[in-house]
Motif scaffolding. Sequence first.
Motif, PDB file in Angstrom:
ATOM      1  N   ALA A  42       0.831  -1.209   0.000  1.00  0.00           N
ATOM      2  CA  ALA A  42       0.000   0.000   0.000  1.00  0.00           C
ATOM      3  C   ALA A  42       0.861   1.253   0.000  1.00  0.00           C
ATOM      4  O   ALA A  42       0.574   2.224  -0.714  1.00  0.00           O
ATOM      5  CB  ALA A  42      -0.913  -0.010   1.231  1.00  0.00           C
ATOM      6  N   GLY A  43       1.936   1.238   0.800  1.00  0.00           N
ATOM      7  CA  GLY A  43       2.825   2.394   0.822  1.00  0.00           C
ATOM      8  C   GLY A  43       3.520   2.615  -0.500  1.00  0.00           C
ATOM      9  O   GLY A  43       3.790   3.755  -0.890  1.00  0.00           O
ATOM     10  N   ALA A  44       3.817   1.504  -1.218  1.00  0.00           N
ATOM     11  CA  ALA A  44       4.494   1.626  -2.508  1.00  0.00           C
ATOM     12  C   ALA A  44       3.549   2.128  -3.602  1.00  0.00           C
ATOM     13  O   ALA A  44       3.983   2.791  -4.547  1.00  0.00           O
ATOM     14  CB  ALA A  44       5.087   0.273  -2.911  1.00  0.00           C
ATOM     15  N   LEU A  45       2.259   1.840  -3.445  1.00  0.00           N
ATOM     16  CA  LEU A  45       1.303   2.167  -4.503  1.00  0.00           C
ATOM     17  C   LEU A  45       0.509   3.440  -4.239  1.00  0.00           C
ATOM     18  O   LEU A  45       0.080   4.108  -5.183  1.00  0.00           O
ATOM     19  CB  LEU A  45       0.322   0.996  -4.694  1.00  0.00           C
ATOM     20  CG  LEU A  45       0.945  -0.342  -5.137  1.00  0.00           C
ATOM     21  CD1 LEU A  45      -0.114  -1.436  -5.144  1.00  0.00           C
ATOM     22  CD2 LEU A  45       1.573  -0.200  -6.518  1.00  0.00           C
ATOM     23  N   ILE A  46       0.296   3.776  -2.961  1.00  0.00           N
ATOM     24  CA  ILE A  46      -0.578   4.907  -2.613  1.00  0.00           C
ATOM     25  C   ILE A  46       0.174   5.846  -1.683  1.00  0.00           C
ATOM     26  O   ILE A  46       0.524   5.462  -0.561  1.00  0.00           O
ATOM     27  CB  ILE A  46      -1.871   4.417  -1.933  1.00  0.00           C
ATOM     28  CG1 ILE A  46      -2.548   3.332  -2.764  1.00  0.00           C
ATOM     29  CG2 ILE A  46      -2.832   5.583  -1.699  1.00  0.00           C
ATOM     30  CD1 ILE A  46      -3.708   2.658  -2.058  1.00  0.00           C
ATOM     31  N   PRO A  51       1.896   7.546   7.012  1.00  0.00           N
ATOM     32  CA  PRO A  51       1.462   8.162   8.267  1.00  0.00           C
ATOM     33  C   PRO A  51       2.227   9.424   8.617  1.00  0.00           C
ATOM     34  O   PRO A  51       1.697  10.295   9.319  1.00  0.00           O
ATOM     35  CB  PRO A  51       1.713   7.057   9.294  1.00  0.00           C
ATOM     36  CG  PRO A  51       2.796   6.225   8.696  1.00  0.00           C
ATOM     37  CD  PRO A  51       2.546   6.255   7.219  1.00  0.00           C
ATOM     38  N   GLU A  52       3.464   9.530   8.144  1.00  0.00           N
ATOM     39  CA  GLU A  52       4.236  10.731   8.444  1.00  0.00           C
ATOM     40  C   GLU A  52       3.671  11.948   7.721  1.00  0.00           C
ATOM     41  O   GLU A  52       3.802  13.078   8.180  1.00  0.00           O
ATOM     42  CB  GLU A  52       5.701  10.502   8.081  1.00  0.00           C
ATOM     43  CG  GLU A  52       6.360   9.440   8.960  1.00  0.00           C
ATOM     44  CD  GLU A  52       7.773   9.136   8.529  1.00  0.00           C
ATOM     45  OE1 GLU A  52       8.147   9.538   7.410  1.00  0.00           O
ATOM     46  OE2 GLU A  52       8.503   8.480   9.309  1.00  0.00           O
ATOM     47  N   LEU A 281      -3.705  -1.185  12.588  1.00  0.00           N
ATOM     48  CA  LEU A 281      -3.393   0.172  12.119  1.00  0.00           C
ATOM     49  C   LEU A 281      -1.892   0.448  12.193  1.00  0.00           C
ATOM     50  O   LEU A 281      -1.316   1.045  11.266  1.00  0.00           O
ATOM     51  CB  LEU A 281      -4.160   1.194  12.958  1.00  0.00           C
ATOM     52  CG  LEU A 281      -5.694   1.166  12.832  1.00  0.00           C
ATOM     53  CD1 LEU A 281      -6.315   2.162  13.799  1.00  0.00           C
ATOM     54  CD2 LEU A 281      -6.118   1.487  11.406  1.00  0.00           C
ATOM     55  N   LEU A 282      -1.254   0.039  13.294  1.00  0.00           N
ATOM     56  CA  LEU A 282       0.171   0.318  13.450  1.00  0.00           C
ATOM     57  C   LEU A 282       1.012  -0.425  12.421  1.00  0.00           C
ATOM     58  O   LEU A 282       1.917   0.155  11.800  1.00  0.00           O
ATOM     59  CB  LEU A 282       0.632  -0.053  14.857  1.00  0.00           C
ATOM     60  CG  LEU A 282       0.186   0.862  15.999  1.00  0.00           C
ATOM     61  CD1 LEU A 282       0.731   0.367  17.320  1.00  0.00           C
ATOM     62  CD2 LEU A 282       0.633   2.299  15.765  1.00  0.00           C
ATOM     63  N   PHE A 283       0.737  -1.692  12.221  1.00  0.00           N
ATOM     64  CA  PHE A 283       1.560  -2.457  11.284  1.00  0.00           C
ATOM     65  C   PHE A 283       1.351  -2.009   9.843  1.00  0.00           C
ATOM     66  O   PHE A 283       2.303  -1.964   9.065  1.00  0.00           O
ATOM     67  CB  PHE A 283       1.281  -3.955  11.429  1.00  0.00           C
ATOM     68  CG  PHE A 283       2.064  -4.596  12.530  1.00  0.00           C
ATOM     69  CD1 PHE A 283       3.445  -4.641  12.483  1.00  0.00           C
ATOM     70  CD2 PHE A 283       1.424  -5.143  13.628  1.00  0.00           C
ATOM     71  CE1 PHE A 283       4.186  -5.229  13.500  1.00  0.00           C
ATOM     72  CE2 PHE A 283       2.151  -5.736  14.652  1.00  0.00           C
ATOM     73  CZ  PHE A 283       3.530  -5.777  14.586  1.00  0.00           C
ATOM     74  N   ILE A 284       0.121  -1.686   9.481  1.00  0.00           N
ATOM     75  CA  ILE A 284      -0.110  -1.152   8.132  1.00  0.00           C
ATOM     76  C   ILE A 284       0.611   0.175   7.967  1.00  0.00           C
ATOM     77  O   ILE A 284       1.294   0.425   6.955  1.00  0.00           O
ATOM     78  CB  ILE A 284      -1.614  -0.988   7.865  1.00  0.00           C
ATOM     79  CG1 ILE A 284      -2.304  -2.354   7.758  1.00  0.00           C
ATOM     80  CG2 ILE A 284      -1.853  -0.182   6.591  1.00  0.00           C
ATOM     81  CD1 ILE A 284      -1.940  -3.151   6.534  1.00  0.00           C
ATOM     82  N   SER A 285       0.491   1.059   8.969  1.00  0.00           N
ATOM     83  CA  SER A 285       1.088   2.395   8.870  1.00  0.00           C
ATOM     84  C   SER A 285       2.607   2.337   8.841  1.00  0.00           C
ATOM     85  O   SER A 285       3.260   2.978   8.006  1.00  0.00           O
ATOM     86  CB  SER A 285       0.623   3.263  10.049  1.00  0.00           C
ATOM     87  OG  SER A 285      -0.780   3.386  10.059  1.00  0.00           O
ATOM     88  N   ILE A 286       3.196   1.568   9.763  1.00  0.00           N
ATOM     89  CA  ILE A 286       4.658   1.531   9.854  1.00  0.00           C
ATOM     90  C   ILE A 286       5.263   0.866   8.622  1.00  0.00           C
ATOM     91  O   ILE A 286       6.259   1.340   8.058  1.00  0.00           O
ATOM     92  CB  ILE A 286       5.084   0.817  11.144  1.00  0.00           C
ATOM     93  CG1 ILE A 286       4.706   1.672  12.361  1.00  0.00           C
ATOM     94  CG2 ILE A 286       6.589   0.550  11.143  1.00  0.00           C
ATOM     95  CD1 ILE A 286       4.918   0.983  13.679  1.00  0.00           C
ATOM     96  N   THR A 289       5.714   2.978   5.540  1.00  0.00           N
ATOM     97  CA  THR A 289       6.827   3.929   5.460  1.00  0.00           C
ATOM     98  C   THR A 289       8.085   3.300   4.860  1.00  0.00           C
ATOM     99  O   THR A 289       9.052   4.003   4.571  1.00  0.00           O
ATOM    100  CB  THR A 289       7.168   4.475   6.859  1.00  0.00           C
ATOM    101  OG1 THR A 289       7.598   3.402   7.697  1.00  0.00           O
ATOM    102  CG2 THR A 289       5.943   5.135   7.496  1.00  0.00           C
ATOM    103  N   VAL A 290       8.080   1.972   4.706  1.00  0.00           N
ATOM    104  CA  VAL A 290       9.226   1.281   4.108  1.00  0.00           C
ATOM    105  C   VAL A 290       9.045   1.266   2.590  1.00  0.00           C
ATOM    106  O   VAL A 290       8.078   0.703   2.076  1.00  0.00           O
ATOM    107  CB  VAL A 290       9.337  -0.162   4.641  1.00  0.00           C
ATOM    108  CG1 VAL A 290      10.540  -0.867   4.021  1.00  0.00           C
ATOM    109  CG2 VAL A 290       9.445  -0.156   6.164  1.00  0.00           C
ATOM    110  N   THR A 291       9.981   1.871   1.884  1.00  0.00           N
ATOM    111  CA  THR A 291       9.880   1.967   0.429  1.00  0.00           C
ATOM    112  C   THR A 291      10.661   0.851  -0.255  1.00  0.00           C
ATOM    113  O   THR A 291      11.614   0.316   0.311  1.00  0.00           O
ATOM    114  CB  THR A 291      10.418   3.322  -0.052  1.00  0.00           C
ATOM    115  OG1 THR A 291      11.825   3.386   0.249  1.00  0.00           O
ATOM    116  CG2 THR A 291       9.695   4.466   0.638  1.00  0.00           C
TER     117      THR A 291
END
Length: 591
Positions: A42-46, A51-52, A281-286, A289-291
């Motif tokens: 999700a972080g890579a695509l959206i 969270p930051e 929520l925490l694991f999805i959010s954290i 942040t890893v790209t």
Amino acid sequence: MTTNQVLIGVGVILVLAVGSQILAGRLHIPALIVLLPVGFCAGALIDDVDPEQLLGTAFSPLVSLAVAVILYDAGLGLDLARLKGHTRRVVLRLICIGVPITGLLGTLLAAPLLGMSARAAVMIGTILVVSGPTVVAPLLGFVRPKDRLQHILIWEGSLIDPVGGVLGALVFHAVVAGSRHHLSSGMERFLGSMGIGVAGGAVGAALLWVLFRVLRLGEVLGTTAQLAAVIGVAAFCDVLRDDTGLIAAVVMGLAVANLPGMDVPARRPFFETLVSLILGLLFISISATVTPDSLRHVWLPALGLAAFLVLVVRPLVAVVSTFRTDLTRSERGFIGWMAPRGIVAAATASTFSSELVAQGIGGASKILPATFVVIVATVTLYGLTASPVARRLGVVRPSRSRPLLVGGDPWVVDLGVALKSAGLEVLMWAGEEEQRERIRQAGIELAPGELLGAATGGAAELEGITALYFLTAEDDFNALAAVLLRGSVEGTVHRLNAPADSHGAVAPFIGGEILFGPDLTWPTFSRRYEDGAAVLGQPAEEALRPGSDLLFLVRRDGRLDPVTEAGTPLPRPGDTAVLLTPGARRTETPE
């Protein structure tokens, strides 16, 4: 970010968190195995789920407070009565000796393997000492190890998280300052942090005591008061010194679970639901942040670091921690094969790595992605191998049913004797001392007097119980207790049916699993028992005496199948039938 972007980001994170947990439940695997890759993708695509960007500087303190709530819930499940003897010795060694060994060896390998500076290596070595109850507990739920192993690993996970969090904060400040504190100075700061956390926990426990014993808050307000007290105390402690709120939260949970004066009316399912949501929520959010770019040159060395921690460091810690204890070789081996990394490692890496990068610490940018890889690798490895390893070592609890019968009338005690004679490990509980004495005289293990109160109040689940049967004369108690404790055992919860003319306030109107069909109620059992009926066991292949009622089938493999309102189990060769048989009990004749 615009309002629409914030709405989209929050909505997507929430949906992914809950959806991942649902998927993991369907696949019967630990939720972390799904949450971490989903958050990463999700972080890579959206961009909107970062969270930051969503929370800015509020992200780190919110993570710290969320972890405090998780650890408070973990503390609620820690029973000091079970931490004694060699169990206590092993837990203390895992914390006091295992943490320094893991941190030191992790640091020594991280520097050359990941190509980072000594200061960054010390930071990641400290981060990776933690394990955590939120990772260990679900794995143990799948494995079902022996009670002593479960207690040791749950206690270790619950205590090592706040200790690791405090160590992480101290090392972070030392690394940023660039100074080499003397050992005595570092120890003073550590003990000072522990003191602040314990003092904060004591204040929080006193506050909860006032709320529940003096103000006598009800169910709803009592639950929200617990949440407010934990967050408020943790926040205040963190202001005084970083991450001491984690210690305060565990101390508060321990106090609520173990102090006799803590009559907490709030139900634990609220915290279980809240913790489940927070974890997602925490694991999805954290992980968002890893790209991919940050992993490109880190994932292979990080896998090497994970392998070293799993194959070398943890077995060494287990050997040292269990030396000269009464644990068997198999139990020591299983402890050496159970150290997954979890939310505190992820939260600490997320909180400190960006600041270290800003300070120009060499290799600091690799801390978060390397921690991410270690978490994924250890959770996946242990999640897939813990059960077969436990079976191979012979440390899994027996698959035979372990029922708990609630009630102490003569026919209930005889039912317990019949089930025990069929080879089951039976426990019983009764409220009246006369009934409890009857259970003792029958040679059946008596569950602790506070067992049902603890489970209903939320202190702990009924560990090791595979089925729960409410067989008292109080129809309302049976009905309400069955509803409250549903989900607190590994199997099902059943109760006697209320008679058609019952005057109960709730029993006739509450559903649930009904034992023995609608006609075999408590008055029916009592009346037939007075007429000379008895509860007996016999091979299922034998013909039933006329007028007998089948109550249970004890399967050849030790499983217990009750007759219920929904249907009657079919007997198979080798089964034992437990029956209510008329005229089978000898009555005493007066001299």
